[in-house]
Scaffold this active site. Structure first.
Site, PDB file in Angstrom:
ATOM      1  N   SER A   6      -4.407  -6.937  -1.348  1.00 31.31           N
ATOM      2  CA  SER A   6      -5.055  -6.080  -0.527  1.00 31.31           C
ATOM      3  C   SER A   6      -5.575  -5.076  -1.574  1.00 31.31           C
ATOM      4  O   SER A   6      -4.708  -4.620  -2.298  1.00 31.31           O
ATOM      5  CB  SER A   6      -4.268  -5.538   0.643  1.00 31.31           C
ATOM      6  N   HIS A  17       0.905  -1.159  -0.154  1.00 28.58           N
ATOM      7  CA  HIS A  17       0.124  -0.057  -0.069  1.00 28.58           C
ATOM      8  C   HIS A  17       0.913   1.186  -0.117  1.00 28.58           C
ATOM      9  O   HIS A  17       0.387   2.353   0.119  1.00 28.58           O
ATOM     10  CB  HIS A  17      -0.844  -0.118   1.150  1.00 28.58           C
ATOM     11  N   GLU A  25      -6.310   1.144  -5.636  1.00 25.88           N
ATOM     12  CA  GLU A  25      -4.970   0.348  -6.000  1.00 25.88           C
ATOM     13  C   GLU A  25      -5.355  -1.345  -5.496  1.00 25.88           C
ATOM     14  O   GLU A  25      -6.198  -1.582  -4.515  1.00 25.88           O
ATOM     15  CB  GLU A  25      -3.924   0.861  -5.348  1.00 25.88           C
TER      16      GLU A  25
END
Length: 176
Positions: free
Chosen positions: A108, A60, A133
């Site tokens: 994720s 992330h 994303e």
């Protein structure tokens, strides 16, 4: 609004081909994650229709893109992603090596909730999200999405899961 993250465990549903190509499910519909959230079918549709590119990141971190998603789409099962790790990027090479070794096992999603409701189980039902994303991560949250063993296909995995579901239903009917 703060960017949220939902994790999916890599397993039979995500596979690495030739060390750089990756495909699988970043999110599964109707499955509660460890935080009690459930993504509903169609939740990504509006965001994907906008055509904004979904980024492939490492953990992330927006400063660490590691590849590109060539295909991001909803199907009956969940959010399917297919892309390429960039071997010209140091973190992309590291991610490929870690995936190949089984050292990382998670995908994720990074998103903003647009619409959600609570169900009678106290779970948050995500009915519309803005997808930003999909990251490769160390610790996943949704356990049902898994990486495929080399040589397995997503279709074979789906058939195995379907057979298991039929067996479970048959056993449940026999108890009634």
């Amino acid at each position: 609004m703060e960017l949220e993250h939902k994790f999916a465990r890599l397993g039979e549903d995500v596979r690495v081909v030739d060390g750089t190509r990756i495909e699988g499910y970043a999110s599964l519909f109707g499955k509660a994650d460890q935080g009690g959230d459930v993504v509903e079918r169609g939740a990504y549709a509006a965001s994907l229709a906008e055509g904004r590119g979904v980024k492939m990141l490492w953990q992330h971190d927006p400063a660490q893109p590691i590849g590109v998603w060539d295909e991001v789409r909803e199907d009956a099962r969940g959010l399917f992603v297919k892309g390429r790790l960039l071997d010209s990027v140091a973190k992309g090479r590291e991610a490929a090596a870690l995936l190949e070794a089984g050292a990382i096992e998670g995908l994720s999603i990074g998103y903003r909730t647009k619409r959600a409701a609570k169900n009678d189980k106290g779970q948050r039902l995500l009915t519309e999200v803005e997808l930003w994303e999909v990251s490769l991560v160390t610790f996943p949250m949704q356990r049902e999405a898994r990486v495929a063993a080399k040589g397995d296909t997503l279709a074979e995995t789906a058939l195995i899961e379907l057979a298991e579901a039929f067996n479970t239903a048959r056993q449940d009917l026999g108890r009634g």
